[in-house]
Every structure is written in C-alpha cells, then in structure tokens.
Design an enzyme around this catalytic site. Structure first.
Site, PDB file in Angstrom:
ATOM      1  NE  ARG A  72      -3.653  -0.189   2.545  1.00  0.00           N
ATOM      2  CZ  ARG A  72      -4.150  -0.732   3.660  1.00  0.00           C
ATOM      3  NH1 ARG A  72      -3.824  -0.234   4.839  1.00  0.00           N
ATOM      4  NH2 ARG A  72      -4.950  -1.770   3.602  1.00  0.00           N
ATOM      5  NE  ARG A 141      -2.751   1.646   9.574  1.00  0.00           N
ATOM      6  CZ  ARG A 141      -3.606   0.640   9.353  1.00  0.00           C
ATOM      7  NH1 ARG A 141      -4.439   0.678   8.335  1.00  0.00           N
ATOM      8  NH2 ARG A 141      -3.631  -0.415  10.150  1.00  0.00           N
ATOM      9  CE  LYS A 208      -8.132   0.185  11.366  1.00  0.00           C
ATOM     10  NZ  LYS A 208      -8.495  -0.607  10.188  1.00  0.00           N
ATOM     11  CE  LYS A 210      -8.408   3.582   9.077  1.00  0.00           C
ATOM     12  NZ  LYS A 210      -9.564   2.824   8.587  1.00  0.00           N
ATOM     13  CB  CYS A 429     -13.719  -3.257   0.723  1.00  0.00           C
ATOM     14  SG  CYS A 429     -14.385  -4.887   1.035  1.00  0.00           S
ATOM     15  CB  CYS A 435      -9.215  -8.874   2.080  1.00  0.00           C
ATOM     16  SG  CYS A 435      -9.359  -8.379   3.816  1.00  0.00           S
ATOM     17  CB  CYS A 474     -15.312  -8.572   6.857  1.00  0.00           C
ATOM     18  SG  CYS A 474     -14.085  -7.333   7.264  1.00  0.00           S
ATOM     19  CB  CYS A 478     -12.033  -1.225   4.021  1.00  0.00           C
ATOM     20  SG  CYS A 478     -11.011  -2.160   5.180  1.00  0.00           S
TER      21      CYS A 478
HETATM   22 FE1  SF4 Z   1     -11.056  -6.828   3.887  1.00  0.00          FE
HETATM   23 FE2  SF4 Z   1     -13.137  -6.380   5.448  1.00  0.00          FE
HETATM   24 FE3  SF4 Z   1     -11.610  -4.327   4.659  1.00  0.00          FE
HETATM   25 FE4  SF4 Z   1     -13.172  -5.534   2.913  1.00  0.00          FE
HETATM   26  S1  SF4 Z   1     -13.858  -4.384   4.745  1.00  0.00           S
HETATM   27  S2  SF4 Z   1     -11.020  -5.016   2.589  1.00  0.00           S
HETATM   28  S3  SF4 Z   1     -13.120  -7.653   3.604  1.00  0.00           S
HETATM   29  S4  SF4 Z   1     -10.982  -6.008   5.981  1.00  0.00           S
END
Ligand code: SF4
Length: 569
Positions: A72, A141, A208, A210, A429, A435, A474, A478
């Site tokens: 990243r 970050r 983390k 932000k 995401c 991931c 998940c 993100c």
């Molecule tokens: Fe991975 Fe969850 Fe972030 Fe999506 S929201 S990139 S599944 S950690």
C-alpha cells in the site's frame, strides 16, 4: 514487574513492538532466503508498518496456500506527480497483477506481488519518490484531504497541510530505509538498540489512527469516520482554522457488542499554527488511553465513547497547554466526486474519471490503465485519488483538454456519461480473493449487484435517483458502509447484513435493517422498500432520509414492509 491477578494481559502485538521498536523483525533474513516462501507470524505484524500485507490467494487454497503480498502506497491527500504515477503503473505491471487499486483512503494498493519481487518492487517504488512507510500498522495511516479543485480555493492549501501532518506523524525507525531503500543488511548501532520513537514511544499505538481534512460544504472525505478530523473554516475567503473532530471509526465485529461504528465528535476550534500540536495531542491520547488488551476494542472512538467528550477535551487541553476555542458554525450538504471536465479556481481545468471499484486496469474495450499511462506520459498532469476511489487529472491547461479527451477515447475511456448515477455513488472494498479478513465477496460481486438494483430502479421509474450504496466483505468497514444510504456488509459466503439510513452529507450513521440477505436475493429484498420510496417520498426526499422517516420507524429489523410487490418479485 510482578504479575498480579489485576494485571491486564496485553495483546501479543504489544510484546512484539516492545521487543523490537525498530520494527525490523527478521524481515531482512527472510527476504534473503529464497527457500522461504513466507514470513513468520511475527514478521507479518512488522511488515504492516512497512506498508506490506502478507496474504494468500484464497481462490487457490484448495491446492494449498500460495503466498502473495499486498503493498500500500502512502499518498497524503491522494496527490501524485506524473512521474510517481508512471512509476506505480510500471511496477504493478512488472511485479504485481498489472492493476492499480485506489483505496478509500486515497492511496494505491498493489496486489499479487510474489515474495521474490518484494525487494525490487519496494526499491522501485522508493526510487520513484514514493513510500509505503506507515501505510499500515499501529501508527497514523494515510492522511486524507479534499482533492477536488473546483470546490474551494483552499484545496491546494489544505492538501499542503495534510502532507505536513502526514510527515509529522511518520515513525522515525531507520529500518524501513535500510531494508527497502538501501537494500542492505540492517546496520543497527548501539543507540538503535535503545531506540524509542519520539512520538509513538516504544510500543507505538494500540492500533491504527486515521486523520482527514474536509472543506464544507463538500464532505467527500467522510470526515466523521476518522479518529481525528479537521473541518476547514473560511473567514473572509481565508483559512481561519479548523474545527477539530475526534473519535470516529467504522470498524466493528459481528456479534461483539463492545465494537461498533461511531461518528467523530466536534471537540473545538484551532488556528492553523496549532494544527501539528493538536494532531499530536490527539494521537497521544490514543497512545496513552487506548485499549492494549483487546485489539478489537483498541480505537480512540471507544476511549471517547466510554470516558466522554468533556473528559477528552480536558485531557487534550492539558497536553496542549492551551484551551481550545468553541467550534465554529459549518454545514456539509453532500459527498461524492464530480466527473468530466471542470474548471479549477485558478483558470486551469481538471478531469474527474470514474474508476469502477477503484480498479485501474485494461479489460476488453475499456483500457483505462493504458489510456491513463499515455495521457500522463504525453501531457504530464498532476493526479489525485479520491476517497470514492476515482481519479482526477488536475492543473490541466485549457489547451490540453481536447488532446487528453482524444487519447482517452482511443482507449475506450469516455469523459462524459462515464457511468450510471448509482455506480458513480458506489464503493466496494477488495475483499476476496486477497483480503484475509473477508467473509464474503465485495469488489467482484458489486457490479452484478448494481446491475440488478439499476434494473429495479428503472422499473420503478427511479433511474435518475442517486442512492449512495457501499459494499464490504466483512464488518471492518474499509468502504465506509455505515455512513451510506444503503450498504451490504459481508457476514458469510454469499450473505450480507443490510444497513439503511445514512445521509447525503455523511453526517449520520445508517442502521442495521436485515441481518442476513443472500446475494441473489438483494434486489428482491429491496423491491418493497424502493417501491414505497417511489410512492411515498416527500418531494425530492432521498432514500436514506426516507428510510429514517418511514422504514426504520415502521419496520423491525428482519422484516420487509407491507407491500404486495414483495411476493410478486
Ligand atoms: Fe477486507 Fe473487510 Fe476491509 Fe473488505 S472491509 S477489505 S473484507 S478487511
């Protein structure tokens, strides 16, 4: 120290950081050993501080784990020079999967890098004057900042401030430079053996952190979702200072009531010259009060939620040595990006380009990656990545407009009518297959989900209606699902929680509405609600507002509203 019953057990990561504050682990040794296809569990944690995630291709697990790496880049405000962009473009072709993935924090991610290519990739990236240091890990970050030059004359100034804050919060370990830039064996001195980071201390942050800057009335940054946010306040056309926010964050865990998404509180007002001290003050409250016994609960938002805003303000002021002024009035009206050719405040132009799910690639007739490369080589525009995973070409002299449009058209990239209104307002995401935390698909499934929602909206006469839709694999959030008007949060393969009720300005959290919806049934689940929205909305009321006014009041989570079309679907 003698351990007593009352001594809380710290997480494993705390011990790792305390024992190796240089964050070097045995990365160098593993890199140099071609027989090792992966790094150890400890180095997995250290690598994050270097902006690297060790992953495996989850599509291929049946034939055994095949380790690959996600890298990243750290790009404050999403800003890239043409040469940095071209460096990234070349590296993902040489060593990655030949795509560039724009993140929701205005960075670039590279997927699919093999272990043997890590060294050359990282060296090439640093040679291109970019860095991945602290793009992940228990540190600050990538700092986000409003990218769009049309929205305010302050954008360039705020971009510079974001870079200054980003630099001030970088960890000071020399291990990153020695390993990846010099490419040598670590040469740690006696002094290095006692290294303690001047800001983060020996054990860095509990997790983390932000930071983001927004300029009202546009909340394209989703500023309330950050640990620390700054709302720029203009007076007489000049930057008077910032309203300081603290305590936002999206991540949560299924079935864990100790975790939840939270919007940041407005704490007070600071002048521009107080910016760095104020940011460091917020960082150190997180450092000193964050939960080091439970990483799922180790965010500043929980400290503020549990101790209260008055406590936080008092604690921050004590660290700063001055009182914060009261917050100034501000108003956010909307979020999202602008597309096509637009005027900047300085007379130049910028071009907003839609990038589906942030993935810059060549696929079929749409050769976005090749087209962008040609444009950047030939016209050398500056670039900015947006929090909605799109890209802006900025500072373009007006006489280059037609040439850039032509080159993009030759690569199948339109500058007008780039995507449907729903697609332009969506984010997903990466999730599977890269991931490691993904419970369900996101980026790969979102286009088909949107196809079905678009068809439904067209059937209901709502094809011109913007609804902010987000999807994640998940609950970590993100893609900032909990501030969207409608969001799908992965809970198991092919199954999603459904949230509704966020608003257009990103100042309200949505609420859980359906606990588990199957991918193939998402449009059917939405049908009764969207039908009622079409019939019962008040004037130009948006879907998120309608959900708050009607659906969330009338309908208990897990049940559909009364509508005959629900069964007909
Ligand atoms: Fe991975 Fe969850 Fe972030 Fe999506 S929201 S990139 S599944 S950690």
């Amino acid at each position: 120290m003698i351990k007593t019953e009352a001594t809380p057990k710290l997480t494993r990561n705390e011990g790792l950081k305390a024992n190796d504050p240089m964050l070097a682990g045995t990365i160098v040794q593993t890199l140099a050993d071609p027989a090792k296809e992966r790094f150890s569990e400890d180095d997995y944690e250290f690598l994050k501080f270097h902006g690297i995630y060790q992953q495996d291709d989850r599509d291929k697990r049946k034939i055994g784990k095949q380790f690959i790496f996600m890298i990243r880049g750290r790009l404050p405000g999403g800003a890239l020079s043409p040469s940095v962009y071209l460096g990234f473009d070349q590296l993902c072709g040489l060593y990655g999967n030949n795509t560039l993935r724009i993140t929701t924090r205005q960075g670039f991610q590279f997927h699919g890098v093999a272990k043997g290519h890590l060294g050359p990739f990282m060296k090439g990236l640093n040679d291109a004057m970019a860095t991945t240091l602290a793009a992940c890990g228990d540190v600050n970050r990538n700092v986000m900042a409003a990218p769009t030059p049309a929205t305010s004359p302050l954008v360039d100034e705020i971009q510079r401030q974001a870079k200054t804050v980003s630099d001030a919060l970088l960890p000071k370990t020399c291990a990153y430079h020695q390993i990846w830039v010099e490419g040598t064996e670590l040469k740690l001195t006696d002094e290095d053996a006692h290294f303690v980071d001047p800001l983060y201390g020996k054990t860095y942050l509990p997790r983390k952190f932000k930071v983001a800057f927004a300029i009202p009335p546009l909340n394209d940054i989703d500023v309330f979702t950050n640990d620390c946010g700054f709302i720029a306040i203009l007076e007489d056309g000049k930057l008077a200072g910032y309203n300081l926010l603290a305590g936002g964050g999206m991540g949560m865990s299924h079935g864990n009531a100790q975790t939840y998404p939270r919007l940041a509180d407005v704490i007070g007002f600071i002048r521009p010259e107080q910016l760095i001290d104020a940011t460091k003050g917020v960082v150190t409250v997180h450092r000193d009060f964050g939960d080091r016994t439970n990483r799922k609960h180790a965010r500043l938002k929980y400290v503020i939620a549990e101790r209260g805003v008055p406590w936080f303000r008092q604690e921050l002021e004590a660290r700063l040595g001055f009182k914060l002024d009261e917050p100034k009035p501000y108003k956010f009206t909307h979020q999202g990006d602008v597309y096509g050719w637009q005027k900047q405040f300085d007379g130049n132009l910028f071009l907003g380009l839609f990038v589906e799910n942030g993935r810059i690639k060549d696929e079929g007739a749409l050769r976005l990656k090749a087209g962008l490369r040609r444009v950047v080589e030939q016209f050398k525009p500056n670039l900015r990545l947006t929090p909605s995973q799109n890209i802006l070409l900025v500072d373009v002299p007006p006489d280059q407009r037609d040439g850039i449009t032509r080159v993009l058209a030759e690569h199948g990239v339109p500058v007008e009518n780039q995507a449907s209104i729903i697609r332009r307002a969506s984010i997903a995401c990466p999730a599977l297959p890269t991931c490691g935390l993904a419970l369900a698909e996101s980026e790969r499934t979102m286009p088909e989900v949107l196809n079905r929602i678009e068809a439904l909206l067209a059937e209901l006469g709502l094809q011109e209606e913007e609804i902010i839709i987000r999807m994640t694999g998940c609950p970590n959030g993100c893609a900032r699902p909990y501030t969207a008007e409608l969001s799908l949060v992965g809970r198991a393969p092919g199954k999603y929680q459904l949230y509704v009720g966020g608003n257009q300005s990103g100042t309200r959290l949505g609420q859980l509405f359906q606990e588990s919806v199957k991918t193939d049934n998402i449009a059917n689940e939405l049908r009764p609600w969207l039908s009622r929205f079409a019939r019962e909305r008040l004037g130009s009321e948006r879907f998120g507002d309608f959900c708050q006014r009607v659906l969330l009041k009338e309908t208990k989570p897990g049940t559909a509203p009364n509508d005959e079309s629900a069964t007909a679907a």
